[in-house]
Write a protein that holds these residues in place. Structure first.
Motif, PDB file in Angstrom:
ATOM      1  N   LYS A  46       0.138   4.947  -5.288  1.00  0.00           N
ATOM      2  CA  LYS A  46       1.567   5.459  -5.674  1.00  0.00           C
ATOM      3  C   LYS A  46       2.237   5.109  -3.786  1.00  0.00           C
ATOM      4  O   LYS A  46       3.240   5.239  -3.266  1.00  0.00           O
ATOM      5  N   HIS A  47       1.142   4.458  -3.058  1.00  0.00           N
ATOM      6  CA  HIS A  47       1.116   4.365  -1.701  1.00  0.00           C
ATOM      7  C   HIS A  47       1.588   3.110  -1.287  1.00  0.00           C
ATOM      8  O   HIS A  47       1.931   1.790  -2.520  1.00  0.00           O
ATOM      9  N   ALA A  48       2.836   2.816  -1.018  1.00  0.00           N
ATOM     10  CA  ALA A  48       3.207   1.455  -0.727  1.00  0.00           C
ATOM     11  C   ALA A  48       2.990   0.702  -0.014  1.00  0.00           C
ATOM     12  O   ALA A  48       2.087   1.097   1.123  1.00  0.00           O
ATOM     13  N   ARG A  49       2.723  -0.941  -0.386  1.00  0.00           N
ATOM     14  CA  ARG A  49       1.771  -1.461   0.816  1.00  0.00           C
ATOM     15  C   ARG A  49       2.590  -1.593   1.897  1.00  0.00           C
ATOM     16  O   ARG A  49       3.839  -2.135   1.838  1.00  0.00           O
ATOM     17  N   LYS A  50       1.589  -2.333   2.905  1.00  0.00           N
ATOM     18  CA  LYS A  50       2.471  -2.730   4.646  1.00  0.00           C
ATOM     19  C   LYS A  50       1.740  -3.483   4.608  1.00  0.00           C
ATOM     20  O   LYS A  50       0.712  -3.980   4.315  1.00  0.00           O
ATOM     21  N   GLY A  51       2.408  -4.093   5.326  1.00  0.00           N
ATOM     22  CA  GLY A  51       1.792  -5.917   5.746  1.00  0.00           C
ATOM     23  C   GLY A  51       3.179  -6.724   6.038  1.00  0.00           C
ATOM     24  O   GLY A  51       3.844  -6.435   4.684  1.00  0.00           O
ATOM     25  N   LYS A  52       3.454  -7.509   6.455  1.00  0.00           N
ATOM     26  CA  LYS A  52       4.498  -9.004   6.488  1.00  0.00           C
ATOM     27  C   LYS A  52       4.454  -9.743   5.603  1.00  0.00           C
ATOM     28  O   LYS A  52       5.234 -10.165   5.139  1.00  0.00           O
ATOM     29  N   ASN A  53       2.791  -9.955   5.075  1.00  0.00           N
ATOM     30  CA  ASN A  53       2.631 -11.160   4.191  1.00  0.00           C
ATOM     31  C   ASN A  53       2.104 -10.506   3.425  1.00  0.00           C
ATOM     32  O   ASN A  53       0.193 -11.108   3.032  1.00  0.00           O
ATOM     33  N   PRO A  54       2.038 -10.244   3.153  1.00  0.00           N
ATOM     34  CA  PRO A  54       1.047  -9.980   1.205  1.00  0.00           C
ATOM     35  C   PRO A  54       0.658 -10.252   0.267  1.00  0.00           C
ATOM     36  O   PRO A  54      -0.478 -10.640  -0.665  1.00  0.00           O
ATOM     37  N   ASP A  55       0.657 -11.617   0.302  1.00  0.00           N
ATOM     38  CA  ASP A  55       0.324 -12.164  -0.567  1.00  0.00           C
ATOM     39  C   ASP A  55      -1.301 -13.134   0.634  1.00  0.00           C
ATOM     40  O   ASP A  55      -2.568 -13.804   0.023  1.00  0.00           O
ATOM     41  N   VAL A  56      -1.138 -12.657   1.792  1.00  0.00           N
ATOM     42  CA  VAL A  56      -2.110 -12.924   3.237  1.00  0.00           C
ATOM     43  C   VAL A  56      -2.851 -11.798   3.149  1.00  0.00           C
ATOM     44  O   VAL A  56      -4.129 -11.448   2.885  1.00  0.00           O
ATOM     45  N   PHE A  57      -1.943 -10.655   3.747  1.00  0.00           N
ATOM     46  CA  PHE A  57      -3.067  -9.301   3.110  1.00  0.00           C
ATOM     47  C   PHE A  57      -2.030  -7.907   3.420  1.00  0.00           C
ATOM     48  O   PHE A  57      -0.501  -8.248   3.590  1.00  0.00           O
ATOM     49  N   TRP A  58      -2.930  -6.840   3.048  1.00  0.00           N
ATOM     50  CA  TRP A  58      -1.844  -6.056   2.996  1.00  0.00           C
ATOM     51  C   TRP A  58      -2.382  -4.848   2.902  1.00  0.00           C
ATOM     52  O   TRP A  58      -4.024  -4.723   2.843  1.00  0.00           O
ATOM     53  N   TYR A  59      -2.262  -3.871   3.518  1.00  0.00           N
ATOM     54  CA  TYR A  59      -3.061  -2.380   3.639  1.00  0.00           C
ATOM     55  C   TYR A  59      -2.208  -1.041   3.422  1.00  0.00           C
ATOM     56  O   TYR A  59      -1.244  -0.943   2.586  1.00  0.00           O
ATOM     57  N   LYS A  60      -2.457   0.067   2.837  1.00  0.00           N
ATOM     58  CA  LYS A  60      -3.133   1.069   2.481  1.00  0.00           C
ATOM     59  C   LYS A  60      -3.070   2.060   3.118  1.00  0.00           C
ATOM     60  O   LYS A  60      -4.644   1.693   4.071  1.00  0.00           O
ATOM     61  N   PHE A  61      -2.662   3.497   3.906  1.00  0.00           N
ATOM     62  CA  PHE A  61      -3.369   3.940   5.269  1.00  0.00           C
ATOM     63  C   PHE A  61      -3.216   5.643   4.469  1.00  0.00           C
ATOM     64  O   PHE A  61      -2.106   5.739   4.071  1.00  0.00           O
ATOM     65  N   GLU A  62      -4.158   6.263   5.115  1.00  0.00           N
ATOM     66  CA  GLU A  62      -4.167   7.944   4.760  1.00  0.00           C
ATOM     67  C   GLU A  62      -4.761   8.552   5.664  1.00  0.00           C
ATOM     68  O   GLU A  62      -5.919   8.242   5.690  1.00  0.00           O
ATOM     69  N   GLU A  63      -3.972   9.772   6.633  1.00  0.00           N
ATOM     70  CA  GLU A  63      -5.269  10.152   7.574  1.00  0.00           C
ATOM     71  C   GLU A  63      -5.029  11.574   7.081  1.00  0.00           C
ATOM     72  O   GLU A  63      -3.924  11.873   6.336  1.00  0.00           O
ATOM     73  N   GLY A  64      -6.290  11.984   7.220  1.00  0.00           N
ATOM     74  CA  GLY A  64      -6.242  13.944   6.724  1.00  0.00           C
ATOM     75  C   GLY A  64      -7.367  14.255   7.957  1.00  0.00           C
ATOM     76  O   GLY A  64      -6.791  13.773   8.830  1.00  0.00           O
ATOM     77  N   GLU A  65      -7.172  15.630   8.049  1.00  0.00           N
ATOM     78  CA  GLU A  65      -7.794  16.227   8.917  1.00  0.00           C
ATOM     79  C   GLU A  65      -8.975  15.768   9.781  1.00  0.00           C
ATOM     80  O   GLU A  65      -9.600  15.833  10.946  1.00  0.00           O
ATOM     81  N   LYS A  66      -9.756  15.504   8.766  1.00  0.00           N
ATOM     82  CA  LYS A  66     -11.690  14.673   9.201  1.00  0.00           C
ATOM     83  C   LYS A  66     -11.711  13.414   8.962  1.00  0.00           C
ATOM     84  O   LYS A  66     -12.770  12.844   9.906  1.00  0.00           O
ATOM     85  N   SER A  67     -10.523  12.737   8.897  1.00  0.00           N
ATOM     86  CA  SER A  67     -10.536  10.977   8.454  1.00  0.00           C
ATOM     87  C   SER A  67      -9.327  10.528   8.024  1.00  0.00           C
ATOM     88  O   SER A  67      -8.697  11.364   7.686  1.00  0.00           O
ATOM     89  N   ALA A  68     -10.023   8.747   8.351  1.00  0.00           N
ATOM     90  CA  ALA A  68      -8.467   8.823   7.854  1.00  0.00           C
ATOM     91  C   ALA A  68      -9.545   6.919   6.755  1.00  0.00           C
ATOM     92  O   ALA A  68     -10.562   7.247   7.695  1.00  0.00           O
ATOM     93  N   ILE A  69      -8.287   6.842   6.104  1.00  0.00           N
ATOM     94  CA  ILE A  69      -8.825   5.756   4.984  1.00  0.00           C
ATOM     95  C   ILE A  69      -7.601   4.422   5.138  1.00  0.00           C
ATOM     96  O   ILE A  69      -6.668   5.004   4.823  1.00  0.00           O
TER      97      ILE A  69
END
Length: 163
Positions: A122-145
Motif C-alpha cells: 500500500k506504500h506509494a512507489r518513489k522515484g522519477k523513472n520507475p521503469d528503471v528504479f523505484w523504492y519504498k521506505f519506512e522508518e521505525g524507532e530502531k530501524s529503517a527499511i
C-alpha cells in the motif's frame, strides 16, 4: 552495479538493452573491467518471465560483497534524501535478483522479499523513472527499511539498524 543489475535474469528489456549497449561498450573499451567484475561464468537456459520463452544465457558469478556495499550506500543516500540526516548504523542487504547455490538459503531470501513486498504493497512507489528504479521506505524507532526495485523486477531489501 549497472553491470550486475542490467544483465540480471530479472532485468526488464530496458535493463537488457543497457547491458547489450552501454555495458558491452564499457567492457570493449576496458576489457579488464569484465575480468575484474566476472569471477567466472557458465552457460545456462533462462526462462523469460515476460514472454514465457526459454533462451540461452550465462550464469555469472560476481563479487557479492562489492555489490552489497554499493546497495548499502544507495540505501544510505536514500535515507539522507528522505530524512535530511546521515545514517551511521549497520545495514543488512538482501538481493532478490541474484541466485544462491544453497536451496534453503534461496528460499529464505525469496520469503523475506515476498514478506516485504506484501508489507509495502500500500506504500506509494518513489522515484522519477520507475521503469528503471523505484523504492519504498519506512522508518521505525530502531530501524529503517527500503524495498528498492531496478529495471522493473530486480528487487533489493535493505534494513538499516539504528545504533
Amino acid at each position: 552495479m549497472l553491470h550486475a543489475l542490467s544483465g540480471s535474469y530479472t532485468s526488464s528489456n530496458i535493463g537488457l538493452t543497457q547491458f547489450l549497449t552501454k555495458v558491452r561498450r564499457a567492457f570493449d573499451r576496458a576489457p579488464t573491467k569484465a575480468s575484474t567484475f566476472i569471477k567466472r561464468s557458465e552457460p545456462v537456459l533462462l526462462k523469460r518471465t515476460e514472454t514465457d520463452e526459454w533462451e540461452e544465457g550465462a550464469q555469472i558469478i560476481v563479487e557479492g560483497e562489492r555489490l552489497d556495499i554499493v546497495l548499502d550506500n544507495c540505501a544510505r543516500a536514500l535515507y539522507f534524501h528522505e530524512t535530511g540526516k546521515k545514517f551511521s548504523g549497520a545495514a543488512h542487504v538482501i538481493t532478490a535478483f541474484t541466485m544462491y547455490l544453497h536451496e534453503e538459503f534461496q528460499a529464505n531470501i525469496n520469503a523475506s522479499v515476498a514478506t516485504a513486498t506484501a508489507y509495502f504493497e500500500k506504500h506509494a512507489r518513489k522515484g522519477k523513472n520507475p521503469d528503471v528504479f523505484w523504492y519504498k521506505f519506512e522508518e521505525g524507532e530502531k530501524s529503517a527499511i527500503f524495498l528498492m526495485c531496478f529495471y522493473s523486477s530486480s528487487e533489493v531489501l535493505v534494513r538499516l539498524t539504528k545504533n
